[in-house]
Design an enzyme around this catalytic site. Structure first.
Site, PDB file in Angstrom:
ATOM      1  N   ARG A 282       0.869  -1.279  -0.072  1.00 18.39           N
ATOM      2  CA  ARG A 282       0.040   0.060  -0.084  1.00 18.39           C
ATOM      3  C   ARG A 282       0.901   1.382  -0.094  1.00 18.39           C
ATOM      4  O   ARG A 282       0.404   2.174  -0.647  1.00 18.39           O
ATOM      5  CB  ARG A 282      -1.015   0.053   1.157  1.00 18.39           C
ATOM      6  CG  ARG A 282      -0.524  -0.257   2.461  1.00 18.39           C
ATOM      7  CD  ARG A 282      -1.706  -0.265   3.477  1.00 18.39           C
ATOM      8  NE  ARG A 282      -2.333  -1.554   3.428  1.00 18.39           N
ATOM      9  CZ  ARG A 282      -3.767  -1.928   3.636  1.00 18.39           C
ATOM     10  NH1 ARG A 282      -4.268  -0.916   4.029  1.00 18.39           N
ATOM     11  NH2 ARG A 282      -4.099  -3.074   3.557  1.00 18.39           N
ATOM     12  N   THR A 283       2.093   1.301   0.804  1.00 14.49           N
ATOM     13  CA  THR A 283       2.794   2.589   0.846  1.00 14.49           C
ATOM     14  C   THR A 283       3.231   2.759  -0.676  1.00 14.49           C
ATOM     15  O   THR A 283       3.136   4.047  -1.106  1.00 14.49           O
ATOM     16  CB  THR A 283       3.725   2.250   1.730  1.00 14.49           C
ATOM     17  OG1 THR A 283       3.241   2.265   3.120  1.00 14.49           O
ATOM     18  CG2 THR A 283       4.544   3.620   1.903  1.00 14.49           C
TER      19      THR A 283
ATOM     20  N   LYS B 186      24.607  -5.907   4.220  1.00 14.10           N
ATOM     21  CA  LYS B 186      23.891  -4.900   4.724  1.00 14.10           C
ATOM     22  C   LYS B 186      24.969  -3.606   4.411  1.00 14.10           C
ATOM     23  O   LYS B 186      25.900  -3.552   4.532  1.00 14.10           O
ATOM     24  CB  LYS B 186      23.485  -4.715   5.818  1.00 14.10           C
ATOM     25  CG  LYS B 186      22.152  -5.327   6.302  1.00 14.10           C
ATOM     26  CD  LYS B 186      21.866  -5.430   7.600  1.00 14.10           C
ATOM     27  CE  LYS B 186      20.670  -6.651   8.140  1.00 14.10           C
ATOM     28  NZ  LYS B 186      20.642  -7.057   9.503  1.00 14.10           N
TER      29      LYS B 186
ATOM     30  N   ARG C 218      12.209   2.724   1.301  1.00 10.56           N
ATOM     31  CA  ARG C 218      11.946   1.920   2.666  1.00 10.56           C
ATOM     32  C   ARG C 218      12.935   0.890   2.884  1.00 10.56           C
ATOM     33  O   ARG C 218      13.509   0.141   1.852  1.00 10.56           O
ATOM     34  CB  ARG C 218      10.630   1.317   2.378  1.00 10.56           C
ATOM     35  CG  ARG C 218      10.435   0.015   3.584  1.00 10.56           C
ATOM     36  CD  ARG C 218       8.871  -0.412   3.346  1.00 10.56           C
ATOM     37  NE  ARG C 218       7.916   0.393   3.760  1.00 10.56           N
ATOM     38  CZ  ARG C 218       6.793   0.163   4.036  1.00 10.56           C
ATOM     39  NH1 ARG C 218       6.228  -1.079   3.823  1.00 10.56           N
ATOM     40  NH2 ARG C 218       5.899   1.207   4.543  1.00 10.56           N
TER      41      ARG C 218
ATOM     42  N   HIS D 155       7.980   6.036  10.221  1.00  9.99           N
ATOM     43  CA  HIS D 155       7.108   6.143   8.850  1.00  9.99           C
ATOM     44  C   HIS D 155       6.417   7.398   8.926  1.00  9.99           C
ATOM     45  O   HIS D 155       5.232   7.437   8.993  1.00  9.99           O
ATOM     46  CB  HIS D 155       6.260   5.086   9.135  1.00  9.99           C
ATOM     47  CG  HIS D 155       5.568   4.613   7.812  1.00  9.99           C
ATOM     48  ND1 HIS D 155       5.809   5.248   6.704  1.00  9.99           N
ATOM     49  CD2 HIS D 155       4.739   3.419   7.527  1.00  9.99           C
ATOM     50  CE1 HIS D 155       5.022   4.802   5.829  1.00  9.99           C
ATOM     51  NE2 HIS D 155       4.380   3.562   6.200  1.00  9.99           N
TER      52      HIS D 155
END
Lengths: 178, 306
Positions: free
Chosen positions: B57-58, B85, B107, B135
């Protein structure tokens, strides 16, 4: 000190609006199929006043809407404060004669943006432009169909239109910046 | 213009910024109601949706927002699982930047990853969720939704229910809510609270707040961030924390239920509540949150890039 010249007072503005209302009716042969859209912010009360006049003359109800063109501007990034105002066109403009109303016609860029915005709402039969003041200096091939007053100005002057609904009084003043 | 070009956390938004975003969001809500849901405001701008963690959704919300502003948007999804990472993020950013983009929406599953990225690039970055940290656009759309419904903010009582420790939504929301004078109570079992919660009002059962709250904000149980078991059983969760029909009906008149989505049906909110119709169903504002989210993201993109 900035120099000021008073151009129009309340009665003069009132007479201009009545005259333009008659011109619109004459050119469109009545009020059928006419809708009015005022440009934020001072085109909105002007559109309302013309519509009210026509309602009085013709005894019919006239639809008015408001249009904000912030998101259609071509000068984004040039330090313009991007605060958008309400757009509210609660009717179809498809095949209508749309009377677009603004206070001052200058470079023509606002009207270019307004026409782009309008066409996103539908395909009007015609778009006709009303301005209270035409101050010249066009940068685009745009002209008004109904002009309240032609006012030759220089670019370092500014035209200050004040209306009862937005500013508490009716007046047009030209201010020359020193 | 916003005070800062990038939005990494809610702290980077001033009260004036929030007012400006909300004023523009009102106009963008109207744009989304039109037949032609598009304005040319960001024509020629390129935006990248850079998602190192799955999202529907974002990502979709930012994508629709960008498209309604006539910007070009590229979706870039990647999983961090197989790559070391840090390295992968920088390499990916280098690639993206070489393509001359104007804004990055990012994100990442690591808290702080977006801030690190922002320091590395020379274009604005919007944090679309970083680990358990923040967020900010979710908090903006939540606050906006509340403001649209209640027509005020100060003095409202909100209870935030559930998995607090893993929730970036909770952290962002609480920051904005408290700055607006909203009274916040956190309802969470001890094992889902951070070590230091002395500053917060804490309750352990939804029954302690259900009748007095204006807003019941139900958090998503973040199973994906729980590498150990934080809670003994779903049955126990249901008993103390779930929003079921009985609790919904006990809420005071005019109060609402919010959830950032996606809902774990049967855990935070029961199936029965999710599918309820009529007046009690109108309390549930999850769909309004999604609609408002598009308008808020349009406003944010527009204000940063215009």
């Amino acid at each position: 000190m900035a120099e000021k010249a008073y151009i129009l007072n309340r009665d003069e503005i009132d007479r201009i609006i009545k005259r333009i209302s008659h011109e619109i009716l004459e050119r469109n042969k009545g009020s059928e199929n006419l809708v009015f859209i005022g440009l934020q912010k001072r085109g909105v009360p002007l559109a309302k006043r013309i519509a009210e006049n026509i309602e009085k003359f013709e005894g019919t109800k006239i639809k008015t809407g408001k249009l904000d063109i912030t998101f259609y501007r071509d000068d984004i990034g040039q330090n313009i404060k991007p605060i958008a105002q309400t757009t509210d066109i609660p009717f179809e403009i498809e095949d209508k004669n749309v009377i677009l109303v603004d206070d001052v016609l200058y470079t023509g860029r606002t009207i270019r943006a307004a026409m782009d915005a309008l066409i996103d709402f539908g395909r009007p039969k015609t778009i006709q432009l009303v301005v209270l003041i035409d101050r010249g200096h066009r940068e685009l091939p745009i002209r008004a169909d109904y002009v309240g007053k032609n006012l030759p100005t220089s670019r370092d002057e500014s035209v200050d239109v004040r209306l009862q609904e937005t500013d508490g009084e009716d007046s047009v003043v030209v201010i020359r910046k020193e | 213009m916003l005070r800062k070009k990038s939005i990494i956390d809610t702290g980077s938004l001033s009260l004036e910024d929030i007012d400006l975003i909300f004023a523009n969001a009102d106009s963008f809500l109207e744009v989304s109601e039109r037949d032609v849901k598009k304005v040319p405001a960001l024509r020629g701008k390129t935006i990248v949706n850079l998602f190192f963690e799955p999202s529907t959704r974002t990502r979709t919300s930012f994508e629709i927002a960008a498209k309604r502003l006539s910007a070009d948007i590229i979706n870039f999804s990647s999983s961090t699982s197989s790559v070391k990472k840090g390295e992968s993020v920088i390499d990916t950013l280098k690639t993206i930047l070489s393509m001359k983009v104007d804004l990055i929406v990012m994100r990442h599953s690591d808290s702080g990853a977006v801030k690190m990225a922002e320091q590395f690039v020379n274009v604005p970055v919007i944090n679309a969720g970083d680990g358990k940290h923040q967020h900010p656009t979710q908090a903006l759309l939540d606050l906006y939704t509340i403001k649209k419904i209640f027509n005020k903010l100060e003095g409202l009582k909100v209870a935030i229910i559930g998995d607090f420790i893993n929730s970036r939504v909770a952290k962002s929301d609480i920051d904005l809510f408290e700055r607006m004078g909203i009274d916040v109570t956190v309802v969470s079992p001890a094992m889902l609270l951070p070590e230091d919660f002395s500053r917060m009002k804490v309750k352990h059962s939804i029954d302690d707040v259900i009748e007095e709250s204006d807003i019941i904000y139900v958090l998503r149980m973040q199973f994906e961030r729980q590498n150990r078991k934080f809670y003994p059983s779903i049955m126990e969760y249901n008993r103390f924390l779930s929003l079921n029909k009985d609790r919904l009906l006990r809420m005071k008149p005019g109060s609402i239920v919010m959830h950032p989505g996606p809902v774990n049906r049967g855990i935070e909110i029961t199936d029965e509540v999710m599918d309820i119709s009529g007046e009690p169903g109108e309390r549930i504002t999850i769909e309004q949150q999604v609609t408002n989210g598009v308008a808020i993201r349009m406003a944010v993109l527009y204000l940063i890039l215009s």
